[in-house]
Enzyme design. Structure first.
Site, mmCIF file in Angstrom:
data_model
loop_
_atom_site.group_PDB
_atom_site.id
_atom_site.type_symbol
_atom_site.label_atom_id
_atom_site.label_comp_id
_atom_site.label_asym_id
_atom_site.label_seq_id
_atom_site.Cartn_x
_atom_site.Cartn_y
_atom_site.Cartn_z
ATOM 1 N N ARG A 209 16.155 100.463 -14.310
ATOM 2 C CA ARG A 209 15.651 100.914 -15.617
ATOM 3 C C ARG A 209 14.917 99.750 -16.262
ATOM 4 O O ARG A 209 15.528 98.769 -16.651
ATOM 5 C CB ARG A 209 16.834 101.370 -16.468
ATOM 6 C CG ARG A 209 16.471 101.991 -17.799
ATOM 7 C CD ARG A 209 17.714 102.633 -18.409
ATOM 8 N NE ARG A 209 17.431 103.232 -19.695
ATOM 9 C CZ ARG A 209 17.560 102.575 -20.852
ATOM 10 N NH1 ARG A 209 17.935 101.322 -20.879
ATOM 11 N NH2 ARG A 209 17.303 103.186 -21.993
ATOM 12 N N SER B 271 18.592 113.593 -17.864
ATOM 13 C CA SER B 271 19.502 113.401 -18.994
ATOM 14 C C SER B 271 19.629 114.717 -19.742
ATOM 15 O O SER B 271 18.623 115.371 -20.025
ATOM 16 C CB SER B 271 18.954 112.343 -19.953
ATOM 17 O OG SER B 271 18.831 111.122 -19.272
ATOM 18 N N LYS C 272 21.271 101.236 -25.737
ATOM 19 C CA LYS C 272 20.194 102.183 -26.028
ATOM 20 C C LYS C 272 20.426 102.748 -27.425
ATOM 21 O O LYS C 272 21.567 103.072 -27.772
ATOM 22 C CB LYS C 272 20.239 103.317 -24.990
ATOM 23 C CG LYS C 272 19.159 104.344 -25.155
ATOM 24 C CD LYS C 272 19.250 105.419 -24.095
ATOM 25 C CE LYS C 272 18.223 106.505 -24.349
ATOM 26 N NZ LYS C 272 18.362 107.607 -23.411
HETATM 27 N N1 TZP Z 1 21.612 106.529 -21.852
HETATM 28 C C1 TZP Z 1 22.545 106.936 -22.712
HETATM 29 S S1 TZP Z 1 23.513 105.680 -23.220
HETATM 30 C C2 TZP Z 1 22.702 104.567 -22.251
HETATM 31 C C3 TZP Z 1 21.676 105.200 -21.569
HETATM 32 C C4 TZP Z 1 20.731 104.566 -20.640
HETATM 33 C C5 TZP Z 1 23.047 103.122 -22.175
HETATM 34 C C6 TZP Z 1 24.441 102.873 -21.711
HETATM 35 O O1 TZP Z 1 24.667 101.486 -21.643
HETATM 36 P P1 TZP Z 1 26.096 100.824 -21.664
HETATM 37 O O2 TZP Z 1 25.814 99.351 -21.782
HETATM 38 O O3 TZP Z 1 26.795 101.159 -20.391
HETATM 39 O O4 TZP Z 1 26.796 101.333 -22.881
#
Ligand code: TZP
Length: 211
Positions: free
Chosen positions: A39, A108, A137
């Site tokens: 990503r 998603s 995010k």
């Molecule tokens: N999509 C929803 S939450 C997220 C993504 C890409 C990030 C999750 O990151 P982390 O650090 O595991 O909480």
């Protein structure tokens, strides 16, 4: 698909040098992640392409499927195993048409409707979240455990949970029916990546035994 989703690392390069980033990828593969999503929100197309080629060499050597976030062109250019798309990308059916029938397509989904549409249009699995607060995010609204279970039960597609997932809360997914967990920071920022991945794997196995 079920097995590949068990412990799914989604990368975040942040301020890591390329070398440290690739070391983490290698250590995570060695530790036993079951799939990896590259990503790269900030990278230029050329940077993304070059990095993806390097990551693919590592994931291929551990037989870990490599998924590219958002970019169908990069997925095809490096012959990755698949692509993962969100709401702002091409329609699911068009993405499936472009990548062909054999590559993995993740989508998603925050609602049952989106999940059903995605499944119908060719998604192989759904990523659902954020379930727990995360700083990785920006999220407008968290997805509750009830909403997650509803998506699992009603869409009947493999589902991977994401968002704020850590050692301490993996077992909260017991009985939810998810195929696995997607994790960014808990792995990317771990002091010892192989030990962290082993521990997370153990917990995912325990979590799935209770389904
Ligand atoms: N999509 C929803 S939450 C997220 C993504 C890409 C990030 C999750 O990151 P982390 O650090 O595991 O909480």
């Amino acid at each position: 698909m079920e097995e590949a989703l068990a412990l799914y690392l989604v990368t975040n390069r942040d301020n890591l040098s390329d070398d440290r980033f690739l070391d983490i990828v290698l250590e995570a593969c060695e530790g036993g992640i079951t799939m990896l999503q590259l990503r790269e929100k900030e990278a230029s197309t050329n940077e993304f392409y070059e990095l993806a080629l390097k990551v693919k060499k590592i994931t291929d050597s551990y037989s870990v499927p490599l998924i590219i976030n958002d970019r169908v062109d990069i997925c095809l250019a490096i012959d990755a195993d698949g692509v993962h798309i969100g709401d702002d990308e091409l329609p699911v059916w068009k993405t499936r048409e472009l990548i062909g029938p054999d590559k993995i397509l993740g989508v998603s989904a925050k609602t049952v409707i989106r999940g059903i549409e995605a499944k119908f249009e060719g998604a192989d699995y759904l990523g659902v979240g954020a379930i727990y607060p995360t700083t990785t995010k920006v999220q407008t609204k968290l997805t509750s455990m009830e909403e997650l279970k509803q998506i699992v039960d009603e869409v009947k597609s493999p589902v991977v949970a994401i968002g704020g997932i850590k050692e301490e809360n993996i077992l909260s997914f017991s009985g939810s029916g998810v195929s696995g967990v997607s994790i960014v920071s808990e792995i990317m920022q771990a002091k010892e990546v192989p030990t962290k991945v082993l521990k997370l794997k153990e917990l995912v196995e325990k979590m799935k035994m209770k389904d």
